[in-house]
Design a protein around this motif. Structure first.
Motif, PDB file in Angstrom:
ATOM      1  N   ASN A 146      27.646  42.461  30.244  1.00 19.53           N
ATOM      2  CA  ASN A 146      28.008  43.389  29.172  1.00 19.53           C
ATOM      3  C   ASN A 146      27.699  44.832  29.562  1.00 19.53           C
ATOM      4  OD1 ASN A 146      28.793  41.226  27.567  1.00 19.53           O
ATOM      5  ND2 ASN A 146      26.792  41.020  26.610  1.00 19.53           N
ATOM      6  N   ILE A 147      26.577  45.037  30.248  1.00 20.17           N
ATOM      7  CA  ILE A 147      26.213  46.385  30.691  1.00 20.17           C
ATOM      8  C   ILE A 147      27.214  46.890  31.732  1.00 20.17           C
ATOM      9  CG2 ILE A 147      24.442  47.723  31.897  1.00 20.17           C
ATOM     10  CD1 ILE A 147      22.361  45.888  30.706  1.00 20.17           C
ATOM     11  N   LEU A 148      27.627  46.015  32.647  1.00 16.87           N
ATOM     12  CA  LEU A 148      28.625  46.392  33.655  1.00 16.87           C
ATOM     13  C   LEU A 148      29.945  46.782  33.008  1.00 16.87           C
ATOM     14  CD1 LEU A 148      28.080  43.849  36.567  1.00 16.87           C
ATOM     15  CD2 LEU A 148      28.279  46.314  36.818  1.00 16.87           C
ATOM     16  N   ALA A 149      30.370  46.003  32.042  1.00 13.50           N
ATOM     17  CA  ALA A 149      31.626  46.307  31.360  1.00 13.50           C
ATOM     18  C   ALA A 149      31.565  47.684  30.698  1.00 13.50           C
ATOM     19  CB  ALA A 149      31.932  45.231  30.324  1.00 13.50           C
ATOM     20  N   HIS A 150      30.447  47.978  30.057  1.00 14.71           N
ATOM     21  CA  HIS A 150      30.294  49.277  29.397  1.00 14.71           C
ATOM     22  C   HIS A 150      30.199  50.403  30.420  1.00 14.71           C
ATOM     23  CE1 HIS A 150      29.055  52.194  26.373  1.00 14.71           C
ATOM     24  NE2 HIS A 150      28.042  52.533  27.164  1.00 14.71           N
ATOM     25  N   GLY A 151      29.430  50.191  31.510  1.00 16.47           N
ATOM     26  CA  GLY A 151      29.243  51.245  32.498  1.00 16.47           C
ATOM     27  C   GLY A 151      30.497  51.564  33.281  1.00 16.47           C
ATOM     28  N   LEU A 152      31.295  50.549  33.575  1.00 17.67           N
ATOM     29  CA  LEU A 152      32.530  50.756  34.329  1.00 17.67           C
ATOM     30  C   LEU A 152      33.737  50.985  33.422  1.00 17.67           C
ATOM     31  CD1 LEU A 152      32.087  48.077  37.141  1.00 17.67           C
ATOM     32  CD2 LEU A 152      31.549  50.510  37.239  1.00 17.67           C
ATOM     33  N   LYS A 153      33.504  50.947  32.096  1.00 20.29           N
ATOM     34  CA  LYS A 153      34.543  51.225  31.090  1.00 20.29           C
ATOM     35  C   LYS A 153      35.720  50.263  31.203  1.00 20.29           C
ATOM     36  CE  LYS A 153      33.231  56.105  30.907  1.00 20.29           C
ATOM     37  NZ  LYS A 153      33.662  57.512  31.076  1.00 20.29           N
ATOM     38  N   VAL A 154      35.391  48.980  31.266  1.00 19.87           N
ATOM     39  CA  VAL A 154      36.419  47.941  31.269  1.00 19.87           C
ATOM     40  C   VAL A 154      36.046  46.910  30.210  1.00 19.87           C
ATOM     41  CG1 VAL A 154      37.024  48.249  33.692  1.00 19.87           C
ATOM     42  CG2 VAL A 154      35.219  46.640  33.070  1.00 19.87           C
ATOM     43  N   SER A 155      36.979  46.015  29.908  1.00 22.03           N
ATOM     44  CA  SER A 155      36.748  45.006  28.881  1.00 22.03           C
ATOM     45  C   SER A 155      35.891  43.869  29.421  1.00 22.03           C
ATOM     46  CB  SER A 155      38.084  44.449  28.385  1.00 22.03           C
ATOM     47  OG  SER A 155      38.742  43.746  29.423  1.00 22.03           O
ATOM     48  N   ASN A 156      35.321  43.087  28.499  1.00 28.71           N
ATOM     49  CA  ASN A 156      34.544  41.916  28.901  1.00 28.71           C
ATOM     50  C   ASN A 156      35.412  40.901  29.637  1.00 28.71           C
ATOM     51  OD1 ASN A 156      32.097  42.809  27.858  1.00 28.71           O
ATOM     52  ND2 ASN A 156      32.538  42.010  25.829  1.00 28.71           N
ATOM     53  N   ALA A 157      36.671  40.793  29.229  1.00 31.11           N
ATOM     54  CA  ALA A 157      37.587  39.868  29.907  1.00 31.11           C
ATOM     55  C   ALA A 157      37.787  40.272  31.367  1.00 31.11           C
ATOM     56  CB  ALA A 157      38.924  39.824  29.183  1.00 31.11           C
ATOM     57  N   SER A 158      37.870  41.582  31.627  1.00 32.18           N
ATOM     58  CA  SER A 158      38.042  42.056  33.000  1.00 32.18           C
ATOM     59  C   SER A 158      36.802  41.762  33.840  1.00 32.18           C
ATOM     60  CB  SER A 158      38.332  43.559  33.004  1.00 32.18           C
ATOM     61  OG  SER A 158      39.555  43.841  32.342  1.00 32.18           O
ATOM     62  N   ILE A 159      35.626  41.966  33.256  1.00 34.68           N
ATOM     63  CA  ILE A 159      34.389  41.666  33.976  1.00 34.68           C
ATOM     64  C   ILE A 159      34.293  40.180  34.280  1.00 34.68           C
ATOM     65  CG2 ILE A 159      31.889  41.503  33.668  1.00 34.68           C
ATOM     66  CD1 ILE A 159      32.741  44.194  34.621  1.00 34.68           C
ATOM     67  N   ASN A 160      34.731  39.340  33.354  1.00 35.98           N
ATOM     68  CA  ASN A 160      34.717  37.891  33.589  1.00 35.98           C
ATOM     69  C   ASN A 160      35.614  37.502  34.758  1.00 35.98           C
ATOM     70  OD1 ASN A 160      32.845  37.209  31.651  1.00 35.98           O
ATOM     71  ND2 ASN A 160      34.366  36.852  30.058  1.00 35.98           N
ATOM     72  N   LEU A 161      36.648  38.311  35.020  1.00 34.25           N
ATOM     73  CA  LEU A 161      37.514  38.027  36.163  1.00 34.25           C
ATOM     74  C   LEU A 161      36.747  38.140  37.478  1.00 34.25           C
ATOM     75  CD1 LEU A 161      40.906  39.778  35.284  1.00 34.25           C
ATOM     76  CD2 LEU A 161      40.475  37.321  35.540  1.00 34.25           C
ATOM     77  N   THR A 162      35.749  39.018  37.539  1.00 36.27           N
ATOM     78  CA  THR A 162      34.953  39.124  38.760  1.00 36.27           C
ATOM     79  C   THR A 162      34.135  37.855  38.986  1.00 36.27           C
ATOM     80  OG1 THR A 162      33.062  40.174  37.643  1.00 36.27           O
ATOM     81  CG2 THR A 162      34.802  41.630  38.456  1.00 36.27           C
ATOM     82  N   VAL A 163      33.701  37.220  37.902  1.00 38.95           N
ATOM     83  CA  VAL A 163      32.982  35.948  38.014  1.00 38.95           C
ATOM     84  C   VAL A 163      33.928  34.863  38.525  1.00 38.95           C
ATOM     85  CG1 VAL A 163      31.674  34.205  36.764  1.00 38.95           C
ATOM     86  CG2 VAL A 163      31.405  36.622  36.173  1.00 38.95           C
ATOM     87  N   THR A 164      35.120  34.826  37.940  1.00 42.27           N
ATOM     88  CA  THR A 164      36.115  33.830  38.359  1.00 42.27           C
ATOM     89  C   THR A 164      36.501  34.018  39.822  1.00 42.27           C
ATOM     90  OG1 THR A 164      36.985  33.723  36.107  1.00 42.27           O
ATOM     91  CG2 THR A 164      38.395  32.895  37.864  1.00 42.27           C
ATOM     92  N   ALA A 165      36.704  35.271  40.226  1.00 40.50           N
ATOM     93  CA  ALA A 165      37.078  35.548  41.619  1.00 40.50           C
ATOM     94  C   ALA A 165      35.980  35.110  42.575  1.00 40.50           C
ATOM     95  CB  ALA A 165      37.367  37.039  41.789  1.00 40.50           C
ATOM     96  N   TYR A 166      34.727  35.330  42.199  1.00 39.18           N
ATOM     97  CA  TYR A 166      33.602  34.916  43.031  1.00 39.18           C
ATOM     98  C   TYR A 166      33.623  33.397  43.231  1.00 39.18           C
ATOM     99  CZ  TYR A 166      28.781  34.507  44.718  1.00 39.18           C
ATOM    100  OH  TYR A 166      27.666  34.235  45.467  1.00 39.18           O
ATOM    101  N   ILE A 167      33.838  32.655  42.139  1.00 41.85           N
ATOM    102  CA  ILE A 167      33.830  31.196  42.219  1.00 41.85           C
ATOM    103  C   ILE A 167      35.010  30.687  43.039  1.00 41.85           C
ATOM    104  CG2 ILE A 167      33.989  29.079  40.857  1.00 41.85           C
ATOM    105  CD1 ILE A 167      32.529  30.541  38.617  1.00 41.85           C
ATOM    106  N   ILE A 168      36.176  31.315  42.888  1.00 42.85           N
ATOM    107  CA  ILE A 168      37.353  30.896  43.653  1.00 42.85           C
ATOM    108  C   ILE A 168      37.106  31.078  45.152  1.00 42.85           C
ATOM    109  CG2 ILE A 168      39.750  31.486  44.170  1.00 42.85           C
ATOM    110  CD1 ILE A 168      40.155  31.976  41.190  1.00 42.85           C
ATOM    111  N   PHE A 169      36.516  32.195  45.536  1.00 36.68           N
ATOM    112  CA  PHE A 169      36.212  32.424  46.947  1.00 36.68           C
ATOM    113  C   PHE A 169      35.129  31.474  47.438  1.00 36.68           C
ATOM    114  CE2 PHE A 169      38.954  35.953  46.841  1.00 36.68           C
ATOM    115  CZ  PHE A 169      39.137  36.410  48.136  1.00 36.68           C
TER     116      PHE A 169
END
Length: 461
Positions: free
Chosen positions: A14-37
């Motif tokens: 949540n802090i990352l989403a606020h600091g980088l000014k993106v939505s929570n859904a966008s931040i969750n994509l970084t989690v998904t991308a990590y798992i896919i790799f």
């Protein structure tokens, strides 16, 4: 390091989403991308580890990982976060497959459960302590400190790795009697050999050189081929094992991925303690070895714990899967109760007890299936029809490919499912999927030995 890197990242989302000014859904994509790799890259590095050896691939992966972690600590843009998380995952994801391969290299099948238990306890430890470490660091030092911490930990770990870690790859050192080539040796061994050089006769130097030349892997084997991983899935029994293991991992991942959201919404936890849950100790390795000896004794087979044996008629499914079956059923029941307890907002203690049971059962079943995958590769030493002979890293990479991709999809969808279906019905659905998947174990118990014999007969013809 792979699960630690994944789970330390959860608390400050949540802090990352606020600091980088993106939505929570966008931040969750970084989690998904990590798992896919996590699932994709071991198909390349696992195959490379079977050719070049375990030690150099460990070092290559960790160098990539440290570079990405430093970049993550310094970046300020979402695009850089996404790309560097993928590179970080690529650097560390192969360590799971190679660690399992090391355990397979040095253990007999009679003791493999215990060895695998020790190795996979590291995975469980990373999953358990990662959220706590990530929460503490992000709360007191900011989210960047998480990536500095991970880079420092791996940098410190590489010191003993480079100095003393011995090469175990069977394609490189055989059963340990073949001298490894220079890039496969720890620095300590290289240093000691240089000190002794003057005492080695010319004849012994020549013999050593010839031995190293004759035992070096052919050049074509040193070129990684990720497609070797996909070939394993054409075998019915292997495909069922991989599919069931992916389902078990996905069910477990729904708990990890949804805990920050649910605990914040229900119990109003802040970033420090969010996703802090207990993980049961892994007993599956000891149970596997006990049951292996029990089945062997019942079958009239004498087991040598210190030597690999060819036992083509041994029912490995009965020795292994009979442990995973009750664990998976218990996990499905606990997941069902978990969703309904969350729905009625019961005390936190009840939720933590259920998470403990899920960790004991679902995670235990997952670890058992990891051992089965390695057994299928190495158990029948005299059977030419082995799906992937002497290739534990590729076998484990196939497991990672299936489980991480399915887990990545579940990680992205679980919050959507909870909001659309309510907590009770969401986890009811997950528990039913796990229960249906468990029926695959019954199929393997019934038909697995016959499928292997059928393959053997075709190979002999």
């Amino acid at each position: 390091m792979s699960p630690l890197s994944a789970t330390t990242y959860f608390p400050p989302l949540n802090i990352l989403a606020h600091g980088l000014k993106v939505s929570n859904a966008s931040i969750n994509l970084t989690v998904t991308a990590y798992i896919i790799f996590q699932g994709l890259v071991p198909a390349l590095f696992g195959n490379l580890a079977n050719s070049l050896g375990r030690q150099p691939v460990f070092i290559i992966g960790f160098v990539i990982y440290i570079s990405a972690s430093v970049g993550l600590a310094l970046q300020n843009y979402f695009a850089a976060l996404m790309v560097l998380r993928c590179i970080q995952s690529a650097g560390t994801s192969s360590t799971v497959a190679i660690s399992v391969s090391v355990a397979a290299d040095v253990s007999t099948h009679a003791k493999r459960g215990k060895y695998m238990g020790f190795v996979t306890s590291g995975t469980a430890m990373g999953t358990a302590v990662g959220p706590v470490i990530g929460g503490i660091l992000s709360h007191f030092l900011g989210w960047r400190s998480i990536f500095w911490f991970l880079a420092i930990v791996v940098g410190v770990y590489m010191v003993p790795l480079v100095l003393w870690f011995p090469e175990t790859g069977r394609n490189v050192v055989g059963n340990g009697s073949v001298e490894a080539q220079r890039w496969n040796r720890p620095l300590y061994n290289i240093f000691m050999s240089l000190l002794k050089r003057n005492r080695i006769t010319a004849a012994s130097i020549q013999n050593t050189t010839l031995e190293a030349t004759n035992t070096s892997p052919p050049l074509y084997k040193m070129i990684p081929n990720p497609l070797e991983t996909l070939k394993l899935m054409i075998y019915k029994d292997v495909a069922l094992i991989l599919l069931h293991n992916a389902t078990v991992y996905t069910a477990s991942n729904t708990i990890t991925a949804s805990t920050p959201y649910l605990f914040s919404k229900i119990y109003h936890f802040d970033v420090l303690i969010i996703n802090n849950r207990f993980l049961a100790p892994l007993l599956s390795g000891w149970l596997l070895d006990w049951n292996f000896h029990r089945v062997a004794l019942k079958s009239g087979i004498s087991i040598d714990d210190k030597r690999s044996q060819s036992m083509a008629d041994f029912q490995i499914e009965r020795a292994r899967l009979i442990i995973a079956l009750p664990m998976a059923v218990l996990g499905a029941a606990a997941l069902l109760c978990y969703g309904w307890v969350l729905e009625i907002d019961r005390p936190l203690s009840a939720v933590l007890v259920l998470q403990f049971v899920i960790g004991l059962s679902v995670t235990g079943a997952f670890k058992v299936m990891n051992v089965v995958i390695v057994d299928y590769r190495k158990f029948f030493l005299q059977t030419s029809a082995l799906p992937y002979p002497e290739d534990p890293a590729t076998a484990t990479a196939a497991n990672n490919l299936m489980r991480c991709w399915s887990g990545g999809v579940a990680n992205y969808l679980i919050i959507v499912m909870i909001n659309a279906m309510e907590r009770r019905w969401c986890f009811t659905f997950v528990s039913l999927v796990l229960l249906v998947s468990t029926s695959m174990l019954l199929v393997l118990l019934r038909y697995g030995p016959g499928w292997r014999k059928e393959r053997t007969a075709k190979e002999e013809v």
